[in-house]
Design an enzyme around this catalytic site. Structure first.
Site, short mmCIF file in Angstrom:
data_model
loop_
_atom_site.label_atom_id
_atom_site.label_comp_id
_atom_site.label_asym_id
_atom_site.label_seq_id
_atom_site.Cartn_x
_atom_site.Cartn_y
_atom_site.Cartn_z
CB SER A 147 -0.90 0.02 1.24
OG SER A 147 -1.56 1.27 1.36
CE1 TYR A 160 -3.94 -2.27 4.85
CE2 TYR A 160 -3.05 -0.07 4.45
CZ TYR A 160 -3.58 -1.25 3.98
OH TYR A 160 -3.74 -1.43 2.62
#
Length: 252
Positions: A147, A160
């Protein structure tokens, strides 16, 4: 001939969103695609239906990657499938796409939150790769979906973002380790992408995100899948150990 003809791929988290788009695209390019899902078999079957409607084929594999035994369960199921299709049992493309995000500030994160995200986003992909290395063909591809949050600062992603950064770093480490086998390992870093899990349906938030993207729109899963397909192809064979951001120029 299609670029991935005679190749077998496994895409984790392929029942929806970016994973579904990747599975469909790899099948369009000729691969037989293993569609991993956790619990939503109906959605995985829809992915398979989409693939078959376009002239491709695949198969379903269930495993819970939140469970420490999930990577073992998934690898054993895939190897059993491969034994019915190839001698010796081998496959060519592994896409580690399954992941979760639970947006909280550090003050709100519980130890259970931390452990679940670490397990799904990093530990399961790590051990899935380890367990499947004996059956990944030389010259194969490992593509990890990381990401762009791993290189930016989002206060509600204190778990995350580090797990995705770990996946990117693992890609570089394994690229060096597996280079002698001709196996490429890369990480793809999607930017803001509208999916059923991340619909960006709030108009003000969507407008703010859109304004941060150089190309002036929010991505869909179909914008990410071709990047993965290129890395999986022969044409992507001279790229390894890279983190490739697919964000439309978000927050340049």
């Amino acid at each position: 001939m299609k670029p991935l003809a005679d190749r077998i791929a496994l895409v984790t988290g392929a029942s929806r969103g970016i994973g579904r788009a990747i599975a469909v695209r790899l099948a369009q390019d000729g691969a037989l695609v293993g569609i991993h899902y956790r619990a939503e078999r109906d959605k995985a079957e829809q992915t398979l239906d989409d693939i078959r409607a376009a002239g491709g084929d695949g198969f379903l594999i269930a495993a819970d990657l939140a469970d420490p035994a999930g990577a073992t369960q998934l690898s054993e199921a895939l190897i059993a499938e491969l034994r019915a299709r190839r001698d010796p049992p081998q496959f060519d493309i592994l896409v580690n796409n399954a992941g979760i995000d639970d947006r909280k500030t550090i003050e709100q994160v519980t130890e259970a939150d931390f452990d679940r995200m670490l397990q799904i986003n990093f530990k399961s992909p790590f051990f899935l790769i380890q367990k499947l290395l004996p059956v990944i063909a030389d010259g194969g591809r490992i593509i990890n979906i990381s990401s762009m949050a791993s290189r930016l600062s989002f206060p509600t992603m204190p778990v995350y973002a580090p797990t995705k950064a770990a996946l990117s770093t693992l890609s570089r480490v394994l690229a060096a380790h597996l280079g002698p086998r001709g196996i490429t390992v890369n990480a793809v870093l999607p930017g803001a992408t509208s999916t059923d899990l991340n619909p960006l349906s709030d108009p003000a938030r969507a407008a703010a995100v859109r304004d941060s993207v150089a190309l002036g729109r929010i991505a869909g899963p179909e914008d990410i899948a071709p990047v993965v397909a290129f890395l999986a192809s022969k044409e992507g064979g001279w790229i390894t150990g890279e983190t490739i951001e697919a964000s439309g120029g978000q927050r340049l």
